[in-house]
Design an enzyme around this catalytic site. Structure first.
Site, PDB file in Angstrom:
ATOM      1  N   CYS A   7       2.822   0.106  13.051  1.00 25.33           N
ATOM      2  CA  CYS A   7       3.241  -0.461  11.764  1.00 25.33           C
ATOM      3  C   CYS A   7       3.500   0.698  10.800  1.00 25.33           C
ATOM      4  O   CYS A   7       3.772   1.822  11.240  1.00 25.33           O
ATOM      5  CB  CYS A   7       2.230  -1.472  11.229  1.00 25.33           C
ATOM      6  SG  CYS A   7       0.603  -0.801  10.828  1.00 25.33           S
ATOM      7  N   ASN A  10      -0.870   1.778   9.583  1.00 27.71           N
ATOM      8  CA  ASN A  10      -1.916   1.724  10.625  1.00 27.71           C
ATOM      9  C   ASN A  10      -3.274   1.311  10.045  1.00 27.71           C
ATOM     10  O   ASN A  10      -4.317   1.760  10.519  1.00 27.71           O
ATOM     11  CB  ASN A  10      -2.031   3.067  11.378  1.00 27.71           C
ATOM     12  CG  ASN A  10      -2.858   2.990  12.665  1.00 27.71           C
ATOM     13  OD1 ASN A  10      -3.459   3.976  13.078  1.00 27.71           O
ATOM     14  ND2 ASN A  10      -2.889   1.853  13.308  1.00 27.71           N
ATOM     15  N   CYS A  12      -3.375  -2.253   8.394  1.00 21.27           N
ATOM     16  CA  CYS A  12      -3.375  -3.722   8.320  1.00 21.27           C
ATOM     17  C   CYS A  12      -2.926  -4.374   9.627  1.00 21.27           C
ATOM     18  O   CYS A  12      -3.721  -5.003  10.335  1.00 21.27           O
ATOM     19  CB  CYS A  12      -2.481  -4.201   7.178  1.00 21.27           C
ATOM     20  SG  CYS A  12      -3.065  -3.729   5.542  1.00 21.27           S
ATOM     21  N   ARG A  13      -1.628  -4.254   9.959  1.00 23.78           N
ATOM     22  CA  ARG A  13      -1.083  -5.009  11.084  1.00 23.78           C
ATOM     23  C   ARG A  13      -1.379  -4.405  12.454  1.00 23.78           C
ATOM     24  O   ARG A  13      -1.862  -5.093  13.356  1.00 23.78           O
ATOM     25  CB  ARG A  13       0.441  -5.177  10.924  1.00 23.78           C
ATOM     26  CG  ARG A  13       0.842  -6.081   9.784  1.00 23.78           C
ATOM     27  CD  ARG A  13       2.316  -5.946   9.440  1.00 23.78           C
ATOM     28  NE  ARG A  13       2.604  -4.626   8.884  1.00 23.78           N
ATOM     29  CZ  ARG A  13       3.794  -4.180   8.541  1.00 23.78           C
ATOM     30  NH1 ARG A  13       4.852  -4.949   8.733  1.00 23.78           N
ATOM     31  NH2 ARG A  13       3.961  -2.982   8.018  1.00 23.78           N
ATOM     32  N   SER A  14      -1.059  -3.114  12.638  1.00 25.29           N
ATOM     33  CA  SER A  14      -1.197  -2.566  14.003  1.00 25.29           C
ATOM     34  C   SER A  14      -2.636  -2.451  14.494  1.00 25.29           C
ATOM     35  O   SER A  14      -2.871  -2.636  15.696  1.00 25.29           O
ATOM     36  CB  SER A  14      -0.425  -1.249  14.163  1.00 25.29           C
ATOM     37  OG  SER A  14      -0.931  -0.231  13.336  1.00 25.29           O
ATOM     38  N   ASP A 123       4.420  -7.693   6.194  1.00 23.73           N
ATOM     39  CA  ASP A 123       3.413  -6.759   5.687  1.00 23.73           C
ATOM     40  C   ASP A 123       2.473  -7.502   4.731  1.00 23.73           C
ATOM     41  O   ASP A 123       2.919  -8.000   3.698  1.00 23.73           O
ATOM     42  CB  ASP A 123       4.147  -5.627   4.957  1.00 23.73           C
ATOM     43  CG  ASP A 123       3.208  -4.527   4.511  1.00 23.73           C
ATOM     44  OD1 ASP A 123       1.982  -4.743   4.534  1.00 23.73           O
ATOM     45  OD2 ASP A 123       3.709  -3.457   4.138  1.00 23.73           O
TER      46      ASP A 123
HETATM   47  P1  4NP Z   1       0.369  -1.817   7.496  1.00 19.21           P
HETATM   48  O1  4NP Z   1       0.264  -2.196   5.947  1.00 19.21           O
HETATM   49  O2  4NP Z   1       1.665  -1.087   7.692  1.00 19.21           O
HETATM   50  O3  4NP Z   1       0.344  -3.146   8.166  1.00 19.21           O
HETATM   51  O4  4NP Z   1      -0.849  -0.969   7.826  1.00 19.21           O
HETATM   52  C1  4NP Z   1       0.415  -1.259   4.926  1.00 19.21           C
HETATM   53  C2  4NP Z   1      -0.618  -0.401   4.626  1.00 19.21           C
HETATM   54  C3  4NP Z   1      -0.484   0.494   3.599  1.00 19.21           C
HETATM   55  C4  4NP Z   1       0.687   0.557   2.862  1.00 19.21           C
HETATM   56  C5  4NP Z   1       1.731  -0.294   3.178  1.00 19.21           C
HETATM   57  C6  4NP Z   1       1.586  -1.201   4.210  1.00 19.21           C
HETATM   58  N1  4NP Z   1       0.817   1.473   1.787  1.00 19.21           N
HETATM   59  O5  4NP Z   1       1.849   1.432   1.105  1.00 19.21           O
HETATM   60  O6  4NP Z   1      -0.095   2.300   1.577  1.00 19.21           O
END
Ligand code: 4NP
Length: 153
Positions: A7, A10, A12-14, A123
């Site tokens: 993602c 790294n 939330c989703r992955s 997201d």
């Molecule tokens: P992820 O979510 O890609 O599912 O881990 C996010 C985590 C952090 C951020 C964006 C999306 N950020 O902008 O810091």
């Protein structure tokens, strides 16, 4: 088989995807190596977002010990399948590919459960709790379809 979930951050989703796929493999007795990473470096070295940890725990999966890392070219050598959560991640990973074999490893995660739709796992970072439940359900469906597709079970 070695699978890498990708993602942006790294956190939330992955990491949730890593937990869901690893848990399903264990339940089915299938030997599968699963890891996750982000295309960005914002959260390298951090544990998953507490909202992802909580949601996974509600579904019986512990991802609290995972540690964020960034995707690198060497991942093309280490993994058989690279599953991206959304189209931005897909493009960012493909941009680092050096040949057709690399490119062939990269797939949109939800194309297992919704073939050909190139659907994103949304997201959940800026949203509320429901977003994390939605992500869990999408990943659970994708994992079911993944094991049917690759292992016929
Ligand atoms: P992820 O979510 O890609 O599912 O881990 C996010 C985590 C952090 C951020 C964006 C999306 N950020 O902008 O810091």
């Amino acid at each position: 088989m070695k699978v890498l979930m990708v993602c942006l951050g790294n956190i939330c989703r992955s990491p949730m995807a890593e937990g869901v796929f690893r848990n399903k493999a264990l339940e089915k007795g299938i030997e599968l190596s699963v890891d996750s990473c982000g295309t960005a470096n914002y959260h390298v070295g951090e544990h998953p977002d507490p909202r992802s940890v909580k949601k996974s725990k509600e579904h019986g999966i512990d991802i609290s010990n995972l540690i964020g890392r960034q995707f690198s070219y060497s991942d093309f050598r280490k993994f058989d399948v690279i599953l991206t959560m959304d189209q931005d991640n897909y493009r960012n990973v493909i941009a680092l590919a050096k040949n057709e074999d690399d490119i062939a490893k990269v797939k949109m995660t939800l194309n297992y459960s919704y073939p050909g739709n190139n659907m994103d796992v949304p997201d959940p970072w800026y949203g509320g709790e429901q977003g994390f439940e939605d992500v869990f359900q999408l990943l659970d469906q994708a994992a079911i379809a993944f094991f049917k597709n690759h292992f016929n079970e």
